[in-house]
Design a protein around this motif. Structure first.
Motif, PDB file in Angstrom:
ATOM      1  N   ASP A   6     -25.091  -4.484  71.400  1.00 24.91           N
ATOM      2  CA  ASP A   6     -24.802  -4.151  72.851  1.00 24.91           C
ATOM      3  C   ASP A   6     -25.004  -2.924  73.406  1.00 24.91           C
ATOM      4  O   ASP A   6     -25.278  -2.696  74.492  1.00 24.91           O
ATOM      5  N   ARG A   7     -24.845  -1.866  72.377  1.00 25.43           N
ATOM      6  CA  ARG A   7     -24.990  -0.717  72.818  1.00 25.43           C
ATOM      7  C   ARG A   7     -26.482  -0.235  73.544  1.00 25.43           C
ATOM      8  O   ARG A   7     -26.467   0.440  74.642  1.00 25.43           O
ATOM      9  N   PHE A  33     -28.170  -2.650  74.946  1.00 23.61           N
ATOM     10  CA  PHE A  33     -28.518  -3.385  76.077  1.00 23.61           C
ATOM     11  C   PHE A  33     -27.724  -2.721  77.282  1.00 23.61           C
ATOM     12  O   PHE A  33     -28.320  -2.792  78.553  1.00 23.61           O
ATOM     13  N   VAL A  34     -26.704  -2.184  77.308  1.00 22.41           N
ATOM     14  CA  VAL A  34     -25.906  -1.710  78.352  1.00 22.41           C
ATOM     15  C   VAL A  34     -26.486  -0.510  78.863  1.00 22.41           C
ATOM     16  O   VAL A  34     -26.281  -0.029  80.105  1.00 22.41           O
ATOM     17  N   VAL A  35     -27.257   0.267  78.312  1.00 22.46           N
ATOM     18  CA  VAL A  35     -28.072   1.331  78.893  1.00 22.46           C
ATOM     19  C   VAL A  35     -29.618   1.104  79.041  1.00 22.46           C
ATOM     20  O   VAL A  35     -30.344   1.976  79.687  1.00 22.46           O
ATOM     21  N   GLY A  36     -29.998  -0.271  79.117  1.00 18.57           N
ATOM     22  CA  GLY A  36     -31.045  -0.513  79.447  1.00 18.57           C
ATOM     23  C   GLY A  36     -32.253  -0.327  78.774  1.00 18.57           C
ATOM     24  O   GLY A  36     -33.436  -0.246  78.896  1.00 18.57           O
TER      25      GLY A  36
END
Lengths: 177, 799
Positions: free
Chosen positions: B20-21, B23-26
Motif C-alpha cells: 500500500d505504501r 500506491f498511496v503516493v502514486g
C-alpha cells in the motif's frame, strides 16, 4: 505550443500539441505518472487531480486550459520522501485499496473533501468519492480510511491546510464544525 | 499433512499491507509508466462488421501520415506466428492477434498501425481503407448451436466447441423415486471484471542478444510459454518482467493476442513497441468478456425439501474464438452440488461460438453463474413447498461431521461447518427483526425482499478441468514456488515468481516466512525476479495464492530453519531434533549453549569447515509446491478439482419504490469461512470487493449486443460499474474451519463475496416482487426491467 503549469507548488514548462490532455502532459512531459488513465471519458476518476483544490478529471481538459491554476497531483501530497500525509497513512492503516490504480484519484478526491469538511458524515464521504470508481475494494475500507483521516486530522494541533498537505491552497474550513 | 505451528504471531494479525505504501503516493509501477528508449506506439483498426470477408486492405495513405512507421495486417502476421493457444482440442478454430481473411465480431482487430506516438497512430488508422464482403452472423447461443446457423469458423464445421454430458450417480432412479420435480431456466448476462487499468504491454526484441523483453499488465499462467510458441522462438528467449504492478485483473488480464502482436512488431521493426488499450479497444475487443450462460435446471426433491438429484444444462456463449474460456464450464464441476448433499447430478456443458467478442477467465472461473443457478433452485424448492428458504438449505447442507465429503463428481470437500455459520449470521443480523423490517417496508407501500445465498469457493487452483474436458491434456500439477536467501550480512530476501494485481502477495510471503523463521516480516525483502530467473508459478488464479504461494513460502522457510538448526546442532554435537530454534537463534537445552542468528549466518556463508559434513554452503532454500490433494488424472468423468472449499452465507434486505424500481440494499450481512486468515485486511477487501462485483453483475453490468451484431455498451457511460453510492455497508461475520490440507489451515478468499452476491441480491428482488406473481430469471436485473415488469403485473391485476 508552450504551456506553463503550476504543479505541486513548482512552475513547470512543457512543449505540447494544443490537443494534448492535461493527463497526458503530466504523465509524459512532466514524468508525474501517479495520475492514471482509466476510461479517458471522464467517468472513472483515475485521472483525478486538484485544480485550485477542487477535484477535476485531467483526462477531460487540455494542458493549455490548466495554465494559471494551482495543480495538485498525488506526487504533491507526501510531506517528504518516505513520509506519508495523514490521509495517505490512513489509507495504509485500513488497507483502502488493492491494486492501487484508482488510489491516487481517490485520495485526491478525499483530500478535497477533508479540506472543506472537518467532520464528514458517511454520506459526505460516499458523495465525495462517488465519481471515483474502484473495482477492487467495494469502497468499504476506503470510507473507513477517510473517516480515520478526518478523525486524526481533528486531533492534529495545527491549522488544517498545513496539516493536510504542503501544497493545497488554504480553503475555508469546517462546513460543519 | 503438516502439523500446524502451536501459536501464530504474525499470521491472522491485523498487520498493514506492505504494497500500500507505494500506491498511496502514486509510486506504483504500472505498464503505462514504463518508458523504453525509442519506443513506438500502436493503434488498431477495428472491424465494423460482426462477420465479413476481408476483400482488400489499403494502408498506403496511412503510411504517409506523420510519424507512421508500419502498418501490419493479419495476413502478414499469420505468416510469421502460430495461432494462439486453444484450451480444447479444436485445431481448426484458429485465432491470431489480427483477423486473417475474415472478421468474426464487431470491433475485432484488423490492422495495427505503428507510429512515433499514440496520437499519430490514432490519426493514421482513419486513413486505412478496408473493403469487406458481409457474411451471415449469429449472436444468440441457442441459435448458434443449430445446424442451420451461420458458422463462425466454417472450417470447424459447427459452432459447438464443447458438448459433454456427465452423469454422476443414479440420476434416473433418483428422479423416478422423488415425489416432486421442478424445472426452470435462468440466464447469466455477459459481463466481466473490467479493471480500471486496461490491458497494456511493452515488448522489446533485441536481435543481438536474441532476447524478447516483455513488460505487461498480465495475470496469466504459462504466459512466457505461450509467447514463445506463438512467435516460434525458444522460451528462454522470452523474458517477462514480473516487477510490474497490475491495475486490477480478477482473472481477465491475459492479453496474449496483444503481446504476440507487439512482440512481432518489435521483431520486424527493430524498436520497442507498446500497446496500451484505450477503453474502447478494451471493452469491445480486449477479448476479456466473461461467461454468458444459459442454465436449464431440473431438480428432484421430496416433501421436506431434500434435493436428491439435479439435472443441469449450461450453454455458454463464448464468442468468436476458443481460448481458454470453455474451461469455465469445467471448474464448477468441482462444486456442482454447492454445499448440499445432492446425491446425483447430470451435467451437460455446451460451449458455443458466436459473433461476439472472445471470452476470458473471470473471477471464479464460471463458479458464480453456477452458484446462481443452484441457489435459484433451492429458493424455488422452498417456494414450491411453502417452506422457509433458510430451513431448506439447512436440511440439505453437508454436516460438519461428514468431512471430508465426496461429492458425486469426484471432489472431496475438505472441511466446513455450514450450519454454524448460518446460525451466527442469523444471530448477528437478528433475522426475525429483519423479516419484520421487510414486512414493515411492504406495509408502507415499498417493494421489499430478503435474499439468501449459501455457496462454496473452491480454492487452491488446480487445473483438473483441463484433462477432464480435453483428453489430450495430461495436467496434474499447478505448482507454485518460493526461494529464500539469507545474505552474508544476515538479511532475508524472498523471491516470488509472478505479478500481482492487488492481492498483497508481498505481504503474504513476508508474513508466512516471518512466522516460520520467527523474525519480523517487515525486515524481509520480497523480490520478483523476471520469468527467466523464476521458479515455476501459475499466477494468482483459482483463489490459490494463500494456499499455494503461502504453502511454498512455508515449506521453503521450514527447510531454511532446519538448515540453521542442523548447523547449530553440529556445533553442539547433538542431533538436529535436540536443538531448539527460537527467533533466529538455536539453543542446546542440555548444555545451555546458544548460537545466534549472526553466528549461524557467519558459519553458513564463511566457515565451510564448520558445516555438517556434506552440507552445501550458503543459506538458501527453495520449495516448489504441488497442489494438495492433486494426485491423478480424471477417471470416469470424475476428478478431484480443487483442494479447499471456503463457505459463504449471504443475507440481504433490498427495498425499492414500485414505480422508480431502483433497488436499494438496506442490509447486507455475509458469513465467511475461509479457514485460517493470513491477513485480515486483505481478506476483508476481497470479500467487500467481491460483493461489489457481484452487485454489478446482478443489477448493472452487461455487454449488450444488438440484432446487427454491434456492441452497445462500450464505455463507462453505458456499461455501469458500481460506485460508492450503490455499495451498502457490509457486515462480515467470521468463522474459521481450518482446512486439513494446508499449512496454516488457510483456504482461498480471492473470489469471496462474488460467488454468492448475485444469487442473494437477485433472490431478494424476487422475494420483493413475489406478491405480484412475477420473478426475474436473467441477470442483470436492471432498473427498467423491474419497473416494466411491475407495471405489466399491475396492468394484469387491474385487468
Amino acid at each position: 505550443m508552450k504551456v506553463s503549469l503550476n504543479v505541486n507548488g513548482r512552475t513547470r514548462e512543457a512543449e505540447v500539441e494544443p490537443r494534448k490532455t492535461l493527463l497526458d502532459t503530466l504523465r509524459e512531459d512532466l514524468s508525474l505518472v501517479g495520475s492514471h488513465a482509466g476510461c479517458e471519458h471522464g467517468v472513472c476518476g483515475a485521472c483525478t487531480i486538484l485544480l485550485d483544490g477542487e477535484p477535476v478529471r485531467s483526462c477531460l481538459m487540455f494542458a493549455a486550459q490548466a495554465d494559471g491554476y494551482a495543480i495538485t497531483t498525488i506526487e504533491g501530497l507526501a510531506p517528504a520522501p518516505g513520509e506519508l500525509s495523514v490521509l495517505q497513512d490512513a489509507f495504509c492503516e485500513t488497507h483502502g485499496m488493492q491494486c492501487g490504480y484508482c488510489t491516487p484519484g481517490m485520495i485526491l478526491a478525499a483530500q478535497a473533501l477533508l479540506q472543506r469538511v472537518t467532520e464528514p458524515s458517511r454520506e459526505d464521504i460516499v458523495d465525495a468519492i462517488s465519481g471515483n470508481i474502484c473495482r477492487c475494494t467495494g469502497y468499504g475500507q476506503i470510507v473507513e480510511a477517510i473517516e480515520l483521516a478526518a478523525e486524526r486530522l481533528r486531533q492534529v494541533n495545527m491549522p488544517r491546510s498545513s496539516a493536510n498537505a504542503d501544497n493545497a491552497p488554504a480553503a475555508p474550513h469546517g462546513d460543519r464544525s | 499433512m503438516t502439523a500446524h505451528p502451536p501459536r501464530l504471531k504474525f499470521v491472522s494479525s491485523n498487520r498493514r499491507v506492505r504494497e500500500d505504501r507505494r500506491f498511496v503516493v502514486g509510486q506504483g509501477r504500472y505498464v503505462a509508466d514504463i518508458v523504453v528508449d525509442e519506443m513506438l506506439h500502436v493503434a488498431i483498426v477495428p472491424s465494423q462488421h460482426p462477420a465479413a470477408r476481408i476483400v482488400s486492405i489499403d494502408t498506403s495513405q496511412a503510411l504517409t501520415m506523420p510519424g507512421v512507421v508500419y502498418a501490419l495486417t493479419g495476413e502478414e502476421l499469420a505468416k510469421a506466428v502460430d495461432p494462439l493457444m486453444n484450451g480444447l482440442d479444436t485445431p481448426k478454430v484458429r485465432r491470431y492477434p489480427l483477423a486473417v481473411g475474415q472478421v468474426r465480431y464487431a470491433g475485432e482487430w484488423v490492422v495495427a498501425v505503428v507510429a512515433e506516438s499514440r496520437a499519430q497512430a490514432e490519426d493514421a488508422i482513419e486513413k486505412v481503407r478496408i473493403e469487406y464482403e458481409p457474411l451471415p452472423y449469429v449472436i444468440d447461443a441457442e441459435e448458434a448451436i443449430t445446424a442451420a446457423s451461420a458458422k463462425v469458423h466454417p472450417e470447424h464445421g459447427t459452432n459447438v466447441l464443447l458438448d459433454r454430458t456427465f452423469v454422476w450417480g443414479e440420476v434416473d432412479r433418483h428422479f423416478a423415486e422423488s415425489p416432486r420435480h421442478l424445472k426452470f431456466q435462468v440466464k447469466w448476462g455477459r459481463n466481466s471484471t473490467v479493471p480500471i487499468e486496461t490491458f497494456g504491454v511493452v515488448a522489446k526484441w533485441d536481435p543481438w542478444r536474441e532476447m524478447l523483453d516483455v513488460w505487461a499488465s498480465i495475470q496469466m499462467p504459462k504466459y512466457p510459454d505461450q509467447i514463445s510458441r506463438a512467435l516460434r522462438i525458444p522460451a528462454n528467449n522470452v523474458r517477462v518482467h514480473h516487477d510490474v504492478d497490475v491495475g486490477g485483473s480478477y482473472g481477465v488480464k491475459r492479453g496474449i493476442k496483444q503481446t504476440v502482436l507487439v512482440s512481432h512488431l518489435s521483431r520486424i521493426i527493430g524498436r520497442p513497441v507498446r500497446l496500451i488499450e484505450d477503453r474502447l479497444e478494451n471493452m469491445r475487443a480486449g477479448d476479456a468478456h466473461g461467461p454468458e450462460r444459459l442454465f436449464d435446471v431440473e431438480v428432484a426433491f421430496n416433501d421436506r425439501g431434500i434435493v436428491k438429484s439435479m439435472k443441469m444444462r449450461a450453454l455458454d456463449n463464448v464468442g468468436a474464438y476458443a481460448g481458454r474460456s470453455p474451461f469455465q464450464l469445467g471448474k464448477p464441476i468441482g462444486a456442482i452440488v454447492g454445499p448440499y448433499k445432492i446425491e446425483s447430478v447430470q451435467y451437460r456443458a455446451i460451449a458455443t461460438l458466436s459473433n461476439k467478442a472472445a471470452q476470458e477467465a473471470v473471477r471464479g472461473f464460471g463458479q458464480s453463474p453456477t452458484n446462481y443457478a443452484i441457489e435459484t433452485a433451492i429458493d424455488k424448492v422452498a417456494g414450491a413447498l411453502g417452506l422457509d428458504r433458510i430451513e431448506v438449505r439447512r436440511r440439505n447442507f453437508i454436516r460438519s461431521d461428514e468431512f471430508p465429503y465426496l461429492i458425486p463428481s469426484g471432489t472431496h470437500y475438505d472441511s466446513g461447518d455450514y450450519h454454524t455459520v448460518v446460525d451466527k449470521v442469523l444471530r448477528h443480523a437478528d433475522y426475525d427483526a429483519l423479516v419484520r423490517e421487510r414486512d414493515a417496508l411492504r406495509a408502507s407501500g415499498m417493494m421489499a425482499g430478503i435474499g439468501i445465498a449459501a455457496c462454496l469457493e473452491p480454492s487452491g487452483g488446480n487445473s483438473s478441468f483441463e484433462p477432464l474436458l480435453n483428453e489430450k491434456n495430461t495436467t496434474t500439477t499447478w505448482m507454485d514456488s518460493c526461494r529464500i536467501n539469507i545474505d552474508g550480512v544476515g538479511f532475508v530476501t524472498v523471491a516470488i515468481h509472478t505479478t500481482s494485481s492487488g492481492q498483497g502477495h508481498e505481504t503474504l510471503a513476508a508474513t508466512v516466512v516471518g512466522e516460520v523463521l520467527e523474525i519480523d516480516p517487515d525486515k524481509i525483502r520480497i523480490v520478483r525476479p523476471d520469468s527467466l530467473a523464476s521458479l515455476p508459478s501459475n499466477t494468482p488464479v483459482g483463489s490459490r495464492m494463500a494456499i499455494m504461494m503461502g504453502g511454498a513460502c512455508y515449506h521453503a522457510a521450514q527447510k531454511l530453519k532446519s538448515k540453521l538448526t542442523q548447523i547449530a546442532a553440529h556445533q553442539f554435537g547433538v542431533a538436529e531434533n535436540d536443538a531448539v530454534y527460537a527467533q533466529g537463534n538455536v539453543t542446546d537445552p542440555r548444555s545451555g549453549k546458544t548460537l545466534s542468528w549472526i553466528d549461524l549466518v557467519n558459519i553458513g556463508h564463511r566457515q565451510y569447515h564448520a558445516l555438517p559434513p556434506g552440507m552445501d554452503p550458503g543459506l538458501e532454500t527453495t520449495h516448489v509446491m504441488q497442489v494438495p490433494t492433486a494426485t491423478k488424472l480424471p477417471e470416469d468423468g470424475r476428478v478431484q478439482m480443487y483442494p479447499c472449499h471456503s463457505f459463504e452465507f449471504h443475507l440481504v434486505l433490498v427495498a425499492f419504490d414500485p414505480e422508480i424500481a431502483k433497488p436499494q440494499i438496506r442490509r447486507y450481512v455475509i458469513g465467511h469461512d475461509c479457514g485460517t486468515v493470513i491477513n485480515p485486511h486483505i481478506v476483508k477487501g476481497m470479500t467487500l470487493g467481491g460483493i461489489a462485483h457481484g452487485l454489478g453483475a446482478t443489477l448493472l453490468e452487461e455487454f449488450v449486443y444488438d440484432d446487427e451484431g454491434q456492441i452497445l455498451t462500450q464505455t463507462f457511460m453505458d456499461y455501469l460499474l458500481p460506485s460508492s453510492h450503490e455499495m451498502p455497508d457490509v457486515e462480515i461475520v467470521h468463522h474459521c474451519t481450518p482446512s486439513p490440507f494446508t499449512v496454516f489451515g488457510q483456504k482461498g478468499s480471492g473470489e469471496s463475496g462474488y460467488l454468492g452476491a448475485p444469487a442473494a441480491i437477485s433472490g431478494a428482488i424476487n422475494d420483493a416482487v413475489s406478491s405480484l406473481g412475477i420473478s426475474f430469471s436473467r441477470l442483470p436485473i436492471r432498473i427498467a426491467a423491474i419497473s416494466d415488469a411491475i407495471a405489466a403485473a399491475d396492468k394484469i391485476k387491474k385487468g
